[in-house]
Design an enzyme around this catalytic site. Structure first.
Site, short mmCIF file in Angstrom:
data_model
loop_
_atom_site.label_atom_id
_atom_site.label_comp_id
_atom_site.label_asym_id
_atom_site.label_seq_id
_atom_site.Cartn_x
_atom_site.Cartn_y
_atom_site.Cartn_z
N HIS A 289 -51.45 -91.10 55.24
CA HIS A 289 -51.35 -90.08 56.07
C HIS A 289 -49.85 -90.08 56.73
O HIS A 289 -49.45 -91.30 57.23
CB HIS A 289 -52.33 -89.92 57.17
CG HIS A 289 -52.04 -88.88 58.23
ND1 HIS A 289 -51.47 -89.15 59.36
CD2 HIS A 289 -52.04 -87.81 58.35
CE1 HIS A 289 -51.42 -88.20 60.24
NE2 HIS A 289 -51.79 -87.19 59.66
N HIS B 78 -42.07 -85.36 60.72
CA HIS B 78 -43.06 -84.93 61.56
C HIS B 78 -42.68 -84.03 62.42
O HIS B 78 -42.08 -84.10 63.45
CB HIS B 78 -43.63 -86.30 62.10
CG HIS B 78 -45.17 -85.85 62.78
ND1 HIS B 78 -45.89 -86.80 63.77
CD2 HIS B 78 -46.02 -84.88 62.55
CE1 HIS B 78 -46.95 -86.21 63.89
NE2 HIS B 78 -47.08 -85.05 63.18
#
Length: 608
Positions: free
Chosen positions: A143, A189
């Site tokens: 992830h 991100h």
């Protein structure tokens, strides 16, 4: 653990510890001796090899595969293979006599048992059927694979991607965003303070390291926040960088996933096709109860001022919860641009647009991937657990961490596995016991990154009924699993003499856990062996198992400290179904999951 400067010495078979620069404490070094079980095993080995079997006796080495393979060597070991193992032990232990000796004495045999490369606890090669569709396997999944640390402000880099691939991870996640000029693609991100890394660096890293630890396929999951022209640029990059390694089907969608065996050394892309991006609403409202989720014991609450700073700039928490939901801005996609990107997508992905139950209806002629957060999984399984199992028999279910795991912690993976979820997405840069479980599961099947799901998760009854994870399994169907912890060694080689205790040798004990379905979870602990670098516990524990296929054996060694927190001495996690019966060498790992150079336990496993 003493932190001030101390002096210790090794002299005449003893350890000397200085106390307050005045007193000298001397502890005798006791050499590890074979236990009674080891002596009995050697006698069986020696008899089978034609030797006498006494303490100093040497076995002939002409062993039958029946006797040597029964307990200590690999199942089905031939005479020639057994002889090669014997020769290897002799070569390591007897440099001068290795050309004249043909068998092992008791000490040789004892040392052989401690060689984890010759006597490992699990089978070190791929042995499962790899010809079934991808949906039949648990897949080692990362992830936010590009992050070097926390989810808020760490650097993005291709280095974590490389490390994950070297560990055997088969699913790499990349979040794609336009750069500041809108002309190129960065991986980061989104809407956080993480620093970006160019997409091309990540793709080249995947190309160069994808198959260093496993030949089985690598899947790249893309969280796409790009314009249509940048999507076309991604397609061009992937095609040029991966070349023949890139796999994509001729048809627009798959009726069944291909098998790992048919995709050796191939790379696949999984994301939402552009059409689905255009149809998606933007953004999806965050579930209220996500805000109230309490962190697990292994999590750390992020600093209040850090969260407040980010919230004032970019409403981080909303973005984090909806990262996997967020889609690109609605815009026109030209017919020339759309196919170039869309045709490269092998595994079509999506998020539930209505109820999860509706989304999990199985379509006969189409397979896909569905993503749920860890909270969504819990809510869905509490009411529709059999629907989840039925969905995962043909389709792929990916579970990702909740957005409030700022410090890159992880959740408990067993709830996903017992429902058949193939992709349990973990923060590989995070540390903790949940990640140890993930490491343990994927040591199975030779560490290739694909583990065949248990048959009970794939079966269907006459009326299309499937396994119900909520149903209790009758006690009469349990299996007895016996674990014996003999001894440990290697700490004296990997640590300074005062690492654990400033004034004496360490006081080790071992904790043994079974982690699996709730009925199987258990914990046992050995007694503390005081002042000894070579602890001998010689203790046995029995565990009744209802679902051994999903059980993990977690082992942790600690050093007892009366006045402070016990010190960490090593850990490992192993899939119970893969354990080789008999006396085995069990290497230990540090908190980050890196193998210690010398530390290992001698243990015995018996299934009844």
């Amino acid at each position: 653990m003493g932190k001030e400067k101390k002096t210790e010495s090794y002299d005449n078979g003893s350890y000397n510890y200085k106390m307050f620069k005045c007193f000298n404490r001397k502890f005798k070094i006791n050499e590890v001796q074979p236990t009674d079980d080891v002596r009995d095993a050697f006698c069986q080995f020696a008899v089978g090899c034609g030797g006498g079997g006494g303490d100093g006796d040497s076995s002939d080495g002409d062993a039958s595969s029946g006797v040597m393979g029964a307990e200590q060597l690999y199942s089905g070991t031939t005479v020639a293979e057994a002889q090669r193992l014997i020769d290897d032990v002799i070569r390591r232990r007897h440099h001068v006599t290795r050309f004249t000796r043909h068998g092992l004495n008791l000490d040789d045999f004892f040392n052989f048992l401690f060689y984890d490369d010759l006597n490992p606890p699990i089978t070190p090669h791929v042995h499962q059927d790899m010809s079934a569709p991808l949906s039949h396997y648990f897949i080692y999944t990362g992830h936010n694979s590009y992050l070097t640390g926390n989810q808020l402000s760490s650097d993005c880099s291709e280095v974590p991607v490389i490390k994950a691939l070297q560990r055997g991870v088969r699913v790499i996640e990349l979040d794609l965003w336009p750069n500041s000029t809108g002309t190129d693609i960065n991986v980061l991100h989104g809407r956080t303070l993480t620093t970006p890394v160019p997409l091309i660096s990540c793709l080249k890293a995947i190309r160069d390291y994808a198959f260093t630890s496993s030949p089985y396929p690598v899947i790249i999951t893309l969280e796409d926040h790009l314009t249509a022209d940048l999507q076309a640029k991604v397609a061009e990059m992937a095609t040029l960088i991966f070349g023949e390694m890139l796999y994509y089907p001729e048809s627009e969608s798959l009726a069944e996933f291909p098998s790992p065996a048919s995709l050796l050394h191939r790379i696949m892309i999984s994301t939402k096709p552009p059409k689905e991006y255009l149809e998606s609403s933007n953004p999806i409202v965050k579930q209220k109860d996500n805000n109230n989720a309490s962190p697990s014991s292994e999590e750390e609450t992020p600093r209040k001022e850090e969260i407040q700073t980010l919230e004032s700039i970019l409403f981080y928490e909303d973005c984090c919860e909806n990262k996997n939901d967020s889609d690109q801005e609605e815009e026109e996609v030209s017919e020339e641009q759309k196919p170039a990107y869309k045709r490269l997508i092998t595994i079509h992905a999506g998020k539930p647009k209505g109820t999860v139950k509706e989304e999990m209806k199985v379509v006969v002629d189409k397979v896909r991937r569905l993503s749920l957060s860890e909270q969504e999984l819990d809510r869905t399984c509490s009411s529709n657990s059999q629907d989840v199992v039925r969905f995962t028999q043909r389709n792929i279910l990916r579970i990702y961490p909740k957005g409030t795991r700022f410090n890159s912690s992880n959740y408990k993976p067993l709830s996903g596995w017992i429902h058949g979820a193939q992709m349990i997405a973990f923060n590989m840069q995070g540390y903790g016991k949940s990640l140890w479980l993930m490491h343990g599961m994927f040591r199975a099947n030779g560490g290739c990154g694909y583990v065949k799901k248990p048959n009970f998760l794939m079966k269907k009854g006459f009326h299309d009924e499937v396994f119900d994870p909520r149903k209790k399994i009758p006690v009469k169907e349990t299996m007895a699993f016996n674990v014996k912890v003999y001894m440990g060694d290697g700490w004296r080689l990997d640590f300074s003499h005062t690492h654990f205790d400033s004034y004496s040798p360490p006081d080790f004990y071992t904790k043994v856990y079974i982690v699996g379905v709730p009925a199987d979870n258990a914990k046992r602990k050995t007694r503390v062996i005081e002042d000894n670098w070579y602890p001998i516990w010689d203790e046995e524990f029995s565990f009744p198992l209802t679902v051994p296929e999903l059980a993990l054996l977690r082992i942790e060694v600690s050093e007892y400290d009366m006045s402070d927190k016990d010190d960490f001495g090593g850990q490992t996690c192993l899939p119970v179904s893969e354990l080789r019966p008999g006396i085995r060498s069990v290497p230990l790992y540090d908190k980050k999951g890196e193998k210690m150079k010398s530390v290992k336990l001698l243990m015995r496993f018996i299934f009844e």
